[in-house]
Enzyme design. Structure first.
Site, mmCIF file in Angstrom:
data_model
loop_
_atom_site.group_PDB
_atom_site.id
_atom_site.type_symbol
_atom_site.label_atom_id
_atom_site.label_comp_id
_atom_site.label_asym_id
_atom_site.label_seq_id
_atom_site.Cartn_x
_atom_site.Cartn_y
_atom_site.Cartn_z
ATOM 1 N N GLU A 191 0.836 -1.207 0.000
ATOM 2 C CA GLU A 191 0.000 0.000 0.000
ATOM 3 C C GLU A 191 0.870 1.256 0.000
ATOM 4 O O GLU A 191 0.498 2.272 -0.583
ATOM 5 C CB GLU A 191 -0.962 0.004 1.196
ATOM 6 C CG GLU A 191 -1.926 -1.185 1.253
ATOM 7 C CD GLU A 191 -2.716 -1.432 -0.036
ATOM 8 O OE1 GLU A 191 -3.109 -0.450 -0.703
ATOM 9 O OE2 GLU A 191 -2.934 -2.621 -0.368
ATOM 10 N N HIS A 246 1.541 2.087 -3.509
ATOM 11 C CA HIS A 246 0.392 2.818 -4.090
ATOM 12 C C HIS A 246 0.405 4.261 -3.567
ATOM 13 O O HIS A 246 0.143 5.207 -4.301
ATOM 14 C CB HIS A 246 -0.933 2.184 -3.636
ATOM 15 C CG HIS A 246 -1.309 0.915 -4.354
ATOM 16 N ND1 HIS A 246 -1.397 0.830 -5.710
ATOM 17 C CD2 HIS A 246 -1.653 -0.320 -3.870
ATOM 18 C CE1 HIS A 246 -1.779 -0.416 -6.056
ATOM 19 N NE2 HIS A 246 -1.933 -1.125 -4.957
HETATM 20 ZN ZN ZN Z 1 -2.569 -3.187 -4.888
#
Ligand code: ZN
Length: 498
Positions: free
Chosen positions: A264, A267
């Protein structure tokens, strides 16, 4: 074409307004996943519906059409691209007749509930008529959108603009035999790789501190983000100055929380570093689902699972990990992170079998949409592919065709992005490795240089470049599997002494 200041102001105001609704909706999504009390949910869903409707009105208003038509050839590069995004959104929202879309949305919410029950009871027959209806809606929607060579292309465009079945078929066909062969050789290997060495009690507070320390090392900014807990790890990009991530904890397996945080975090880095020139323009979004996934996988799989990463972050392990983990030598620790054991279930898959799970879904959903296979034949086809690709046959449909929620909520065309993410990531990592001295970077704890490279070549552009443009500009190549194949083969050759 010359645009007056006034026209420009009107367009910018309009974009800004849509951006405000989007931010409010994203913040509500974060709240729903991380904080909301149970009883608050019902009211909240109503408010989400209200805001979504308002945003929809803005996206499809005459004023909007007027704006984007004016700016499509305005000569201002950013506003021209923003106009293109508005046009695409407008077409996506309006090319399906309103009533039909409404009926479809209702079918999907009912279908999700039925899927839950069917999965629980291992009863595909219960779900079958719903899936049939969803597939026929998707076929009609694809026809509204239009396509040139394959009906599935129409669904793909929403997630991976610029990529077509032809191309994906080619790269998957190239990758599949190599993955199957690698799995087989790993299975035959006598090397001992034991993930259970890492499964020892590890206090959740310490897992959290460890994740935060590592996030800081990869350049995720905590003054522009935060990390919460949710059932499924997630990234909530409200705006580049407020990008929140979430992870989940297993007291007896710290790898779940730490590598979810790295995933994450990847991201999150993307969303924290969109260019300031595109903020509030609707261009401050990922180029595609696959490119977004490539950024999480780059940091999770290619960087934070690299041996040198752990060599240079020994101090973090020392500060937070329990004795049982600290006493493992680096080689054993690293190998334990990479146990390969194929499972029929995608969410339990290791790095090597994961893309094969995606191929099973891609091939089946493509054949469903093109009418090549009937819904009633799907469970059997699933078992056959699972046996052929993964070497495991699901013992029932709960572990097979019913395992993922995606089809029940109408998500067709989305699965390939997961595997494309790996391929993009490998190509990018190869370029980074060529441009920077990665060994030195790991040793000096200078991973922010990688982030800077990505900011310059990927992050800042947001939606301004398509996936294939990004690849071409950074690697000089199109979509290619070589880098990914080499990465996997080299890595597992070492780990499993192949
Ligand atoms: Zn992902």
């Amino acid at each position: 074409m010359y645009m007056s200041m006034q026209q420009k102001e009107i367009f910018l105001k309009h974009l800004n307004e849509m951006n405000h609704y989007k931010q409010a909706l994203e913040l509500m999504t974060w709240d729903r996943h991380t904080s909301i009390p149970n009883d608050g949910l019902q009211d909240r869903l109503e408010i989400v519906g209200f805001f979504t409707e308002k945003l929809h009105q803005l996206q499809t208003s005459d004023k909007m059409v007027n704006c984007f038509e004016q700016f499509l050839s305005s000569g201002d590069p950013i506003l021209q691209q923003a106009a293109q995004v508005c046009k695409t959104t407008y077409e996506q929202k309006t090319n399906i007749p309103k009533e039909e879309y409404k009926a479809y949305a209702m079918l999907c919410s009912e279908s999700e509930a039925v899927w839950h029950q069917a999965k629980q009871e291992d009863n595909f027959k219960l779900f079958e008529p719903f899936l049939e209806k969803i597939v026929s809606y998707k076929q009609r929607f694809a026809a509204y959108v239009g396509y040139e060579s394959h009906i599935y292309d129409a669904l793909l465009q929403e997630h991976e603009p610029g990529l077509e079945v032809k191309e994906i078929d080619e790269v998957f066909a190239d990758l599949r035999p190599m993955l199957i062969d690698l799995l087989q050789r790993i299975k035959n290997s006598e090397a001992v790789v034991d993930a259970s060495l890492l499964r020892v009690p590890f206090a959740i507070e310490k897992q959290k501190s460890m994740s935060l320390a590592l996030l800081e090392r990869i350049g995720y900014k905590l003054n522009k983000g935060r990390m919460d807990t949710s059932a499924h790890p997630y990234t909530f990009g409200i705006n580049p100055n407020d990008v929140r991530i979430s992870t989940y904890y297993d007291e007896n397996d710290f790898t779940r929380s730490v590598f979810s945080a790295m995933h994450e975090g990847g991201h999150g880095l993307y969303e924290q570093n969109f260019g300031t020139d595109i903020q509030h323009t609707l261009l401050a979004e990922a180029s595609s689902m696959g490119i977004h996934e490539s950024q999480s996988l780059l940091w999770e799989s290619f960087i934070s699972k690299n041996k040198l990463f752990w060599e240079s972050n020994q101090d973090v392990l020392k500060a937070y990990a329990p004795q049982e983990i600290q006493k493992l030598d680096l080689e054993t620790f690293y190998r334990s992170l990479h146990q390969v054991s194929p499972s029929p279930i995608r969410l339990e898959a290791d790095e090597v079998s994961y893309p094969l799970h995606i191929m099973i879904r891609y091939e089946l959903e493509k054949d469903l949409i093109s009418g090549k296979i009937k819904v009633s034949s799907i469970p059997e086809a699933w078992r056959e592919k699972s046996a052929a690709y993964l070497g495991v046959t699901p013992s029932n449909d709960t572990e097979g065709v019913l395992q993922d929620i995606h089809w029940s909520s109408g998500d067709f065309g989305y699965f390939p992005s997961y595997a494309l993410g790996y391929i993009y990531a490998a190509q990018l990592y190869e370029s980074i490795d060529g441009a920077l001295n990665m060994e030195q970077i790991y040793r000096d704890q200078n991973l922010h240089l990688v982030k800077e490279w990505l900011k310059e070549h990927i992050y800042q552009y947001g939606k301004r470049k398509t996936p294939l443009q990004l690849l071409k500009d950074t690697t000089g190549k199109g979509l290619q599997t070589d880098a990914y194949k080499t990465f996997l083969q080299d890595k597992y050759k070492g780990i499993y002494h192949l």
